[in-house]
Design an enzyme around this catalytic site. Structure first.
Site, short mmCIF file in Angstrom:
data_model
loop_
_atom_site.label_atom_id
_atom_site.label_comp_id
_atom_site.label_asym_id
_atom_site.label_seq_id
_atom_site.Cartn_x
_atom_site.Cartn_y
_atom_site.Cartn_z
N CYS A 9 -3.91 10.14 27.81
CA CYS A 9 -5.20 10.80 27.62
C CYS A 9 -5.29 11.50 26.27
O CYS A 9 -6.38 11.77 25.78
CB CYS A 9 -5.44 11.80 28.74
N ASN A 10 -4.14 11.78 25.66
CA ASN A 10 -4.14 12.52 24.39
C ASN A 10 -3.85 11.66 23.17
O ASN A 10 -4.00 12.15 22.04
CB ASN A 10 -3.11 13.65 24.44
N SER A 41 2.68 17.23 21.61
CA SER A 41 1.79 17.24 22.77
C SER A 41 0.76 18.35 22.68
O SER A 41 0.93 19.32 21.94
CB SER A 41 2.61 17.42 24.05
N MET A 80 -0.81 13.54 37.14
CA MET A 80 -1.56 14.71 36.71
C MET A 80 -2.30 15.36 37.88
O MET A 80 -2.34 16.59 38.01
CB MET A 80 -2.55 14.34 35.60
#
Length: 417
Positions: free
Chosen positions: A50-51, A105, A189
């Site tokens: 997602c990042n 992160s 998650m």
């Protein structure tokens, strides 16, 4: 052939860009095969979370990988270029080590990224695109991540994305304890978020997922109900907090669905937390005054507050990584000498066999063994020294001194002693 890392992440691109270039997990293996087949890329792995979406690959021309990346996602390269970075070999190695160690992160030091890197390696292995160099790079990155985590405080007191989701919810509702929470998805998650939210003992918890087995396992752990994904529209009005993180390529919750739910709720507020990339909840939902919609980028602002306390650990971890980058570069350089070492050994072994065969014939004829051994040793010595001796004799002018010094280093000679 050099190593490169190419991609974009939460530092360089907003979620609206990241979701355009995310790879669906079930298509990763085919995408890797396509990249290596279509372009002059010898080895490749893709990390898509997602990042971040990043390509790690070996090639002579990294531009080809950038072209493929844009073409694959049907996005003009000019539109992506402001957000893309390309790291050459040393920087690429350092970047991989930092990513695996959690230093790049959104939540510094978070451990989930290491598992995501391992998944990327597994997909590359399945696609047959993980060559010896990338395999060694990732194995080294795993050991570096372990060293960073075990010798620094980088993982201490992490403000997780899941904890941040609870924190944001409590900005709207005085207490999660009185709220009803709907989780959409059943991955890692969502599991983390469920653990944090259920720790606050909400009034009701429900898990919606495409497949029942995983949802039922989570529900049993947290005392939650289970519904099918296609039931979300029917029940949405009954929940105060919605947390979604699926792998769906299209939004699951649209503006129309939310407007109907708000009408049924008589416009009581809702908190929606969208942790998915591509997004599970349409961005237009945020325009509603009764919905507080948070994305992964919003959660990042919360977790950034814990960064200062980890700065000393980050500096220590960066030192470890820099040292390990030098070690890996040394390994890469040594691989370049392997063909020469192999050829040298084959040459020496050919000379040895020739002298051994000659000695065997002499012994078979009844020659004196002592003389035969003496001749064998002299013959082997002469042949092995022939090339370096000729190299020295052929050197001329200023090169003579350099050649002599090279031979001295090569054979560990000390002529002045």
């Amino acid at each position: 052939m050099q190593l490169f890392a190419l991609g974009l992440n939460h530092h360089t691109a907003p979620v609206s860009i990241r979701e355009q270039v995310a790879f669906r997990p079930e298509l990763l293996t085919q995408a890797l095969a396509d990249l290596v087949r279509a372009k002059p890329v010898k080895e490749a792995a893709i990390l898509s979370t997602c990042n971040r979406t990043e390509l790690y690959f070996a090639t002579e021309h990294p531009q080809h990988a950038a072209d493929w990346f844009a073409d694959y996602h049907r996005v003009a390269l000019n539109d992506l270029s402001p957000y893309l970075y390309t790291f050459p070999q040393r920087d690429a190695i350092r970047h991989v080590f930092r990513v695996a160690s959690g230093l790049d992160s959104m939540v510094i030091g978070e451990p989930q990224i290491l598992g995501q890197v391992k998944d990327a390696v597994r997909h590359a292995e399945q696609a047959g695109t993980l060559g010896a160099t990338l395999h060694k790079l990732f194995q080294r990155s795993f050991s570096v991540a372990k060293e960073v985590r075990s010798t620094t405080a980088i993982g201490a007191n992490i403000v997780s994305m899941a904890a941040a989701a609870v924190h944001l919810s409590e900005r709207i509702f005085e207490s999660v304890r009185d709220q009803r929470v709907l989780f959409i998805g059943a991955g890692e998650m969502i599991e983390l978020c469920a653990a944090h939210f259920c720790g606050e003992q909400p009034r009701k918890v429900t898990i919606a997922n495409r497949t029942a087995a995983r949802a039922e396992a989570l529900a049993a752990r947290f005392g939650a109900d289970v519904i099918r994904l296609d039931q979300v529209a029917e029940v949405l009005a009954g929940y105060d907090i919605v947390v979604s993180c699926t792998g769906s390529p299209l939004p699951i919750i649209g503006l129309g669905m939310v407007e109907r739910a708000l009408k049924a709720r008589r416009h009581r507020p809702m908190v929606m937390v969208d942790l998915a990339v591509p997004r599970d909840i349409e961005a237009e939902v945020a325009a509603s005054g009764d919905v507080f919609l948070y994305t992964v980028d919003d959660l990042a602002k919360v977790v950034d507050s814990g960064l200062e306390s980890r700065q000393a650990a980050v500096i220590e971890a960066e030192g470890i990584i820099d040292a390990r980058v030098d070690g890996f570069l040394h390994w890469l350089d040594s691989r370049g000498t392997v063909p020469t070492i192999r050829a040298l050994r084959e040459h020496a072994d050919a000379l040895r066999r020739a002298e051994l065969e000659r000695a065997s014939r002499l012994l078979a004829r009844g020659e004196d063994p002592h003389k035969v051994l003496e001749a064998l040793s002299q013959g082997l010595t002469n042949k092995l020294l022939h090339a370096p001796t000729r190299f020295l004799n052929d050197a001329e002018g200023e090169l003579h001194g350099d050649c002599a010094e090279l031979v001295q280093r090569l054979f560990n000679l000390h002529p002045d002693h």
